[in-house]
Design an enzyme around this catalytic site. Structure first.
Site, short mmCIF file in Angstrom:
data_model
loop_
_atom_site.label_atom_id
_atom_site.label_comp_id
_atom_site.label_asym_id
_atom_site.label_seq_id
_atom_site.Cartn_x
_atom_site.Cartn_y
_atom_site.Cartn_z
N GLN A 80 0.81 -1.35 -0.25
CA GLN A 80 0.10 0.11 0.02
C GLN A 80 0.84 1.24 0.04
OE1 GLN A 80 -3.15 -1.27 3.09
NE2 GLN A 80 -3.93 0.30 1.81
N HIS A 81 0.10 2.27 -0.20
CA HIS A 81 0.86 3.86 -0.04
C HIS A 81 1.77 4.15 -1.08
CE1 HIS A 81 -1.46 3.05 3.42
NE2 HIS A 81 -0.50 2.60 4.12
N ASP A 243 -2.28 -5.01 -0.18
CA ASP A 243 -1.79 -6.09 0.43
C ASP A 243 -2.74 -6.53 1.80
OD1 ASP A 243 -0.57 -4.23 1.70
OD2 ASP A 243 1.47 -5.27 1.74
#
Length: 495
Positions: A80-81, A243
């Site tokens: 992520q991110h 994830d």
């Protein structure tokens, strides 16, 4: 047959499933290189993800004894991110800045202030911006590399980027988008006013991907990618997700009552909710799930990344490291570790470094240092678990995933520190499995196949991994956890 892909920090994993028979046929992985630098810089080249995807894809098919032409669908999970900023030709304008990059902490603090502090963030987004989120990375690129920033035509997340390579479509879904910092997690849409604060020169209708519902397909694999992978025509690509969201699917955590806890490079604790959750702590992220619900979670940045540093310092393999941990008593004879090697998100300490406390000439042993860093990483996850409050208070079981879940010593430690039964899925890298299950759901939903039925058929729990909390050890950990919290309070004011 369906393929699940998980693009993580250290590697990309691929799993092959036969959804009709409920069989996991094979899995394989291929590593990435992480570029680290001063001031918390942690970046990767998206080209490495593509190379790893192809390597793991062919490796998994070979192990499964399956031809690529038999694959009906692909699902993609991603770390992520991460900021994947592309130009008009679809090429990165700058390397992808990752979830664990803390170079943007100044920009994050500035954005939080401009949005009205924690109260303003919660009002606009349903969560509070954290340094790891995508928002501050874009603000950082705008300040530090204006020429690259001005070339941006698309802003994608890692899983979006792999879907873009597979299909040519620029889309995302609510679960992964929740971690950008410019997405309203309650209304499940982009927060354009917040995006304008971050990137006023960029047109959101041009650079932001379209948001899909979790069950919607991205499209089908484009002909060039299909030829490269050996796939047939009309191979569907599901929406995918972050994830954490796909890991929840891969552990069967799609209804209330279960906890998914990940002992990966980072650590996460999450629980499913049918409605958005308003938590008292700003450290709880009210993310959406990749199933149409919500997945409130906390994330700690130092789990196997921390234990690996100590293990490698002593040149121990995993077996020897586990033996050292097991040979040291609960509490490591007074050694306490605050394992914030990479800064920390929960507690909110992006500038922190690691502390080894309570060392004396008698207790400074390999065994105690090894145990103390594992205990410290696990205490951090209990700290986060408690922040989730009522959502996890009555949970009957923790589904444990990630590389650390392969350790029987660590599994028992999690059970004893949390006072909750622990069990692992047969595949502890559950995000790839969750992605494959989501692909099957996306493909078969029109035929009446439910996600619940697919999880029941494909999420197999490993009975041999079961760890029940032992009352004597649960009691013994209470003062040791209190010692950890006291050290946290003394060093960092309780964060």
């Amino acid at each position: 047959m369906y393929i699940g892909v998980d693009c993580g920090t250290q590697s990309t994993k691929v799993v092959v499933i036969d959804a009709e028979r409920g069989v996991i046929l094979a899995e394989a992985s291929s590593p990435h290189r992480l570029d680290e630098g001063e001031n918390g810089r942690r970046e990767q080249a998206p080209a490495e993800w593509l190379a790893a995807l192809k390597g793991a894809f062919f490796g998994a098919l070979e192990r499964a004894g399956v031809a690529a032409s038999q694959i009906r669908g692909i699902g993609v999970s991603g770390q992520q991110h991460g900021m994947v900023a592309l130009d008009a030709d679809g090429a990165p304008v700058y390397p992808a800045k990752l979830w664990c990059d803390t170079e943007t902490r100044t920009q994050n603090a500035d954005l939080v202030a401009r949005l009205g502090g924690e109260v303003g963030c919660l009002e606009k987004l349903g969560l509070v911006l954290q340094t790891g989120y995508t928002a501050s990375k874009i603000a950082w690129l705008r300040e530090q590399h204006p020429n690259a920033y001005q070339r941006i035509e698309s802003l994608l997340l890692p899983h979006d980027y792999l879907n873009y390579w597979l299909t040519g479509e620029r889309v995302t879904e609510a679960g992964d988008a929740s971690g950008t910092g410019y997405f309203d997690t309650r209304k499940r849409c982009w927060q354009l006013d917040v995006f304008a604060e971050i990137a006023p020169e960029l047109d959101p209708t041009r650079v932001l991907p379209r948001v899909l519902e979790a069950h919607e397909p991205v499209g089908v694999v484009r002909p060039e990618a299909a030829r490269e992978l050996g796939l047939g025509d009309q191979v569907i690509v599901s929406s995918g997700g972050g994830d954490n969201m796909l890991g929840a699917i891969g552990t069967g955590n799609i209804t209330p009552g279960l906890i998914t806890l990940s002992l990966g490079t980072s650590g996460t604790v999450c629980a499913y909710s049918d409605v958005p959750v308003e938590c008292e702590s700003a450290m709880v992220a009210n993310f959406c799930s990749s199933t149409g619900g919500w997945l409130p979670l906390i994330c700690t940045m130092n789990v196997t990344s921390a234990t690996s540093l100590v293990r490698e310092l002593f040149d121990l393999d995993l077996v020897a490291f586990s033996e050292k941990v097991a040979s040291s008593p609960i509490g490591a004879e007074g050694v306490t570790v605050l394992p914030f090697f990479n800064g920390e998100r929960v507690p909110m300490l992006p500038d922190a470094s690691a502390d080894f406390l309570g060392l004396t000439s008698l207790n400074t042993t390999q065994a105690n240092l090894c145990r103390a860093v594992v205990e410290g990483a696990t205490f951090g996850l209990r700290y986060g678990l408690e922040l989730l409050g009522d959502l996890t208070a009555g949970a009957s079981q923790i589904r444990l995933i990630g590389g650390g879940a392969n350790s029987p010593v660590w599994r028992q430690m999690v059970a004893d520190i949390t006072g909750t039964q622990v069990i692992c899925p047969e595949i502890t890298d559950a995000a790839a499995l969750g992605a494959a299950i989501q692909a099957a759901w996306c493909d078969q939903r029109s035929q009446g196949v439910t996600l619940e039925a697919l999880c029941e058929k494909l999420v197999h729990l490993d009975a041999q991994s079961l760890a029940d909390p032992q009352p004597a050890r649960v009691a013994a950990y209470q003062p040791i956890y209190a010692r950890y919290c006291a050290a946290l309070e003394q060093r960092h004011g309780g964060a």
